[in-house]
Design an enzyme around this catalytic site. Sequence first.
Site, short mmCIF file in Angstrom:
data_model
loop_
_atom_site.label_atom_id
_atom_site.label_comp_id
_atom_site.label_asym_id
_atom_site.label_seq_id
_atom_site.Cartn_x
_atom_site.Cartn_y
_atom_site.Cartn_z
N LYS A 138 0.86 -1.18 0.00
CA LYS A 138 0.00 0.00 0.00
C LYS A 138 0.90 1.24 0.00
O LYS A 138 1.92 1.27 0.67
CB LYS A 138 -0.89 -0.01 1.25
CG LYS A 138 -1.88 1.14 1.33
CD LYS A 138 -2.78 1.01 2.56
CE LYS A 138 -3.83 2.12 2.63
NZ LYS A 138 -4.69 1.99 3.83
N SER A 158 -9.67 2.08 2.95
CA SER A 158 -8.79 2.87 2.11
C SER A 158 -7.80 2.04 1.30
O SER A 158 -7.27 2.53 0.29
CB SER A 158 -8.00 3.84 2.99
OG SER A 158 -7.13 3.14 3.86
N SER A 213 -9.90 -0.40 7.02
CA SER A 213 -9.31 -0.17 5.71
C SER A 213 -8.66 -1.39 5.08
O SER A 213 -8.26 -1.34 3.91
CB SER A 213 -8.27 0.95 5.79
OG SER A 213 -8.91 2.20 5.81
#
Lengths: 488, 496
Positions: free
Chosen positions: B74, B149, B173
């Site tokens: 990420k 997210s 997330s």
Amino acid sequence: MSWEVVIGLETHAQLSTVSKIFSGASTAFGAAPNTQASAIDIALPGVLPVLNRGAVERAIRFGLAVGATINRRSVFARKNYFYPDLPKGYQISQYEIPVVQGGALTIATDAGEKTVRLTRAHLEEDAGKSLHEGLPEGLTDVSGIDLNRAGTPLLEIVSEPDMRSSAEAVAYARKLHALVMWIGICDGNMQEGSFRCDANVSVRRAGEPLGTRCEIKNLNSFRFLQQAIDYEVRRQIELIEDGGSVVQETRLYDPDRNETRPMRSKEDAQDYRYFRDPDLPPLTLDDAWIERVHAAMPELPEAMRARLVAQHGITDYDAAQLTSSRALVDYYGAAAAALPAKDAAAHKLVANWVLGEFSAARNRSDVAVAAAPVPPAQLAGLLRRIADGTLSGKMAKEVFDALWAGEAAGDDDADAIIERRGLRQVSDTGAIEALVDQVIAANSATVAEFRAGKEKAFNSLVGQVMKASKGKANPAQVNDVLRRRLEA
Amino acid sequence: MKTIGQLSEALRLREVSSVELVQDALARIAVAQPRFNAFITVDADAALAAARDADAARARGEAGALTGIPIAHKDVLMTAGMRTTCGSRMLAEFVAPYDAHVVTRLRDAGTVLVGKTNMDEFAMGSSNESSYFGPARNPWNPAHIPGGSSGGSAAAIAAALVPGTTGTDTGGSIRQPAAMCGITGIKPTYGLCSRYGLVAFASSLDTPGVFARDALGCALLLDAMAGHDARDSTSLDRPPEDRSRALRESATAKPLAGLRIGLPREYFGDGVDAAVAGAIDTALGALRALGATTVDIGLPAVKHSVPVYYVIAPAEASSNLSRFDGVRYGHRAGHYTDLADMYCRSRAEGFGAEVKRRILVGTYVLSHGYYDAYYLKAQQVRRLIAQDFARAYRDCDVIVGPTAPTAAFPIGAKTDDPVQMYLNDIFTIAANLTGSPALSIPCGCTADGLPIGLQIQGNHFEEARILNVAHRFQQATDWHLRTPPGVESAVRKGGP
């Protein structure tokens, strides 16, 4: 109508750790800009703080030295504000629960000793510096940021508003300054900003409640502290007497103009939005750690002062003077240790010289104890010659001045100077008797005056004998012999 | 697309090389990127070099279970030399000089980094729509969100681009995008994985975690990633664990015999989509068939978790994001009049709307006069929620329910209504507030073919237990093996 001045001080002492409070970068002063700023100090994204145990240990030492409560659990908070030399946009500090709470310092005032209470002492990080001049060529119209200082550990020491004059404030600041150096937590270098004070000043008419205070920021010398407070007190009194009132604000002292100027008012005061720093668990201290710090503490000034009076037989006044500085009392101790005699007379002699000639010379040349040209063993060599009667006091001063001027180097160099200058005192009774007889014979008129009861005439005769000996006769012996002869 | 376990075995047997796996991944990414926008940065050269190193290590007999496995991080985790944007214009060109601890750990385990995945800006969002680099899209239906997210990390696995990715989970997330994309994702106990090098959103909640197709893959990645880090004061120093060992033991007829599953009344009420409720019900049947028993529990304070979260997280964020001031790095406005103007313009230009919204909310709740009513109160309720869970775990071993109340919604459907968007996290936030582990596995799909996620929560440090429950479920079902229509055919033939 008499005015009372009320002063409290907030002091920032940089702690003498090798590395910063939350990073491994060096805290050494004077490096090229930004060469001692790690990823943590410049607040790169993703970095995290790790507390330096050395800073905590020093805070504990301070708490123990001032008789404070050491909180077993204290909390780091974030103080949020934007400034270019504050890389994270917040300062990590202790807010609601500081590591050190309470405690007190005793200061000497004209009216005797006085206790100044401490509110708290908490750990926090220093900010960087904004540079507006001295920037590299070609950089105009910009400010530079040096983050070498960012993250240097600070102990902020907050006093109660217990001081009633600028003199008391300075006495407190000096005492605190000596203490943090004494216990080895701060190098005390005020020029480099290692020890700086903010003064909260207000005035009131006797018996009235506290007046509105102003805070004067960043006073980095005792002289500025005194001048800033004196100016501020005058300003506030004049303001009130002219029918005005003091507005709570932060002010800056300008030493060039010797005045304080407004920096920001209470209305402009920032909302720092303090909250617990989620990156740092609460600081918990166990008794064992505190006990280890306690065991390693040096003897504190007050305890040493009492011990010097009891064991060395010096006066309390001298002991207080000597223990006002770790360096000074260490010098005294080293000189005393180098003297063969260990009685009260020997210690008094050392104390007199360290606080007298030595301190006067230091003040004249403006040098620190450690940098003084006469090391303690050399002074002891000189004092030995006073104690054994070789030197009169006047001769000893001459030898000391020669040593200070660097005329010799080495522990026995007082003797070398005595030899070279022929400063040996005449203590031979036969020689003195001969001189005395010579003077009595040559000054019959003065002798007659003395015998008629004029004591002053005696002093004149002593002076004549000393003159005849070229100043080398032992004055005490001259006194004895002359009186014996005259009264015979 | 094969699982990490299958690829690990194929590498071990030399049926495939890491270079081949990485070439395949790069080819798939090239095809998929215009459709799903799962990546922000891909570094083919670095990936191939690392793959060659991995193959060489294997040749020397120095390979572990993850050696040569392509992964992606990420884009909120710092990678030395490869830019880390946090999905923000503020850091669009930012290249860190250091690796996050978890990045180092996974590299040391032999994984091969192919790139950085798309995400909501600074991890603030539940849909990946707040990314400066455009939304990532759901491989099951590109008109829908992949969740957020960590949307890019989830989409990358669902689209069969890489077999494993990292994510971070502050309020759901990892779990919510895992549910939306039909894959497995775990948020471990707070403190198990270091936050050093994770760009902070809400420090007391941020938790690095992983995605894979199945629970075994997550266990392998998590074992490699977890571990004490002296640079993170909230990192926990615990003995290493082998969380995949129990998973590799052969299944009995009733592998979950004795397991007590808590079903919180609060997770099964109104507001849960009927298709989701039905899928969860079917999954519970499967779990009972594996030997587990279910017990109703109450978590009364959990209903406050969304408001509590939306006080605490923005408060911490407002402070954490202060360092992005245009002074030392990141976006600085081109024109400004003075210092304050530089701050204002740089931040106004560098941050997107959702980040600004949260900075404003966070600044407000920490302000003088509001702190007690909001921030302090939220912290008190946070403790009440933790007490609820502690009480519940006396009666059950794991807590199960839907990961999210609905399947993935269409892109744009909730962008004008932040509160509706925030309610998507209603079931996931509590585990962040308590710091306990939780995961999401696929357990069904809607009539429109969108995946539905089952959340399994455990007490602190019970990652092995919840992974084992997920694994036994996955042995008995095939939801985790399904791929979106067109995904396999869209990539070149001949790969693994």
